[in-house]
Design an enzyme around this catalytic site. Sequence first.
Site, PDB file in Angstrom:
ATOM      1  N   GLU A 105     -70.852 -53.466  -1.794  1.00  0.00           N
ATOM      2  CA  GLU A 105     -69.440 -54.110  -2.004  1.00  0.00           C
ATOM      3  C   GLU A 105     -68.724 -52.970  -1.926  1.00  0.00           C
ATOM      4  OE1 GLU A 105     -69.978 -56.710  -5.051  1.00  0.00           O
ATOM      5  OE2 GLU A 105     -71.152 -58.161  -3.741  1.00  0.00           O
ATOM      6  N   GLU A 107     -77.015 -62.602   1.790  1.00  0.00           N
ATOM      7  CA  GLU A 107     -76.835 -63.746   0.602  1.00  0.00           C
ATOM      8  C   GLU A 107     -76.371 -65.053   0.635  1.00  0.00           C
ATOM      9  OE1 GLU A 107     -74.661 -61.279  -2.575  1.00  0.00           O
ATOM     10  OE2 GLU A 107     -75.629 -59.339  -1.974  1.00  0.00           O
TER      11      GLU A 107
HETATM   12  O1  9MR Z   1     -76.292 -63.865  -8.165  1.00  0.00           O
HETATM   13  C1  9MR Z   1     -76.422 -62.503  -9.010  1.00  0.00           C
HETATM   14  C2  9MR Z   1     -76.221 -62.982 -10.441  1.00  0.00           C
HETATM   15  O2  9MR Z   1     -77.296 -63.717 -11.207  1.00  0.00           O
HETATM   16  C3  9MR Z   1     -75.980 -61.727 -11.368  1.00  0.00           C
HETATM   17  O3  9MR Z   1     -75.661 -62.219 -12.811  1.00  0.00           O
HETATM   18  C4  9MR Z   1     -74.736 -60.933 -10.867  1.00  0.00           C
HETATM   19  C5  9MR Z   1     -74.865 -59.620 -11.429  1.00  0.00           C
HETATM   20  O4  9MR Z   1     -75.829 -58.834 -11.336  1.00  0.00           O
HETATM   21  O5  9MR Z   1     -74.890 -60.787  -9.472  1.00  0.00           O
HETATM   22  C6  9MR Z   1     -75.155 -61.868  -8.817  1.00  0.00           C
HETATM   23  O6  9MR Z   1     -75.510 -61.471  -7.337  1.00  0.00           O
HETATM   24  C7  9MR Z   1     -74.273 -60.923  -6.531  1.00  0.00           C
HETATM   25  C8  9MR Z   1     -74.848 -59.627  -5.805  1.00  0.00           C
HETATM   26  O7  9MR Z   1     -75.695 -58.926  -6.593  1.00  0.00           O
HETATM   27  C9  9MR Z   1     -73.870 -58.923  -5.003  1.00  0.00           C
HETATM   28  N1  9MR Z   1     -72.969 -60.016  -4.191  1.00  0.00           N
HETATM   29  C10 9MR Z   1     -72.685 -61.085  -4.827  1.00  0.00           C
HETATM   30  C11 9MR Z   1     -73.609 -61.730  -5.869  1.00  0.00           C
HETATM   31  C12 9MR Z   1     -73.113 -62.929  -6.347  1.00  0.00           C
HETATM   32  O8  9MR Z   1     -72.102 -62.403  -7.447  1.00  0.00           O
END
Ligand code: 9MR
Length: 352
Positions: free
Chosen positions: A158, A265
């Site tokens: 990101e 994702e």
């Molecule tokens: O789905 C993930 C969630 O369980 C975690 O709490 C969060 C923080 O680590 O991250 C979420 O995954 C994200 C991913 O790592 C990067 N793109 C966006 C995803 C959704 O927020």
Amino acid sequence: MTELSRRAALASGMSFALAACSRQPAAAEPVDGAPLKSLAPFPVGVAVQAAQLGDPAWTSLAATHFTQLTAEWEMKMEYVVQADGSFRFDRADAIAAFARDRGMRLFGHTLVWYANEPEAFVRLDESRQSFAGALANYVTAMVGRYRGLASGWDVINEPIRDDGSGPRDSLWSRKLGQVGHFKVAFEAARAADPQAVLFTNDYHLESKPAKLASYMRLIEQLLAEGVPLNGIGCQTHLDADLPAGAITRTLKALAGFGLPIHLSELDVSVVGGGLLGDRAGAERRQVALYGEAMDAFAALPQRQQFAFTVWGLRDGDSWLTRENARDAPLMFDSAGRPKPTYGAVVKALRGR
Ligand code: 9MR
């Protein structure tokens, strides 16, 4: 507590709670088609949390359909880097062992992320050298540990601002420079595993043309500067009101670099976006978007099809349903039954 750490804390607590209450009879096999992995000529991935590995309904459904695992959060600094600066690998190791035992690929997510700025790094002294050394040490430890098992890594996650105005500021860019922090992280990753495909990864590229353009400019610059980036991630977190054609255009544009593409994702919210209040309409669009995502990915040149990954197995597993229980963004319902979104993906795979 920041929004992110609140979500992370929530996620870790909830994941155990979910595992505990989902020890039910194994989920029914999908009725409307063969396992995804038998239809897809490329890896199909799913996000996982270590607690789900203790849920037989999760493991059997995941192993039926998927060939790659991405840790949803337990391979991030927020879990791995402890307050004293030491690393803990227990959950990442559990996920890696499961992948190895089931013959699945592991995908590493994520080494450097603006949303993870651990105290142990924040308090390092101002010397650029030692900060770079500490980051390289972290990357080397992670990538080296899973060398040979992880097919690829999201090295920097990101990097682009939401308004598309350019790369984000973060602890990493402030300390090492915009291109500089990419260099440190990618070079350490490349040295630790010469075979892994090294990605940068971002979201809302389909709905925000300025963000896509900025992402592509950054990739162009990094390649020109010799950063060993050789994969491009497109997260594909969507709202159901995304117009038809946007996913296809985005993947085509990104594929123009000639590098492997990870649709990394995928989920489609039916409560976000402009279709709020029209649940049936949102669900119809959701099904169409799942179909378009698979059609567009399957249309990429074969050598660029790194993997097609969904961000969770069953609706109840999703970060989106943790935020809003009415959401249902995935291909299987909370009981593990295939949904029309699954049917659309199967149809797209059969129609290749
Ligand atoms: O789905 C993930 C969630 O369980 C975690 O709490 C969060 C923080 O680590 O991250 C979420 O995954 C994200 C991913 O790592 C990067 N793109 C966006 C995803 C959704 O927020």
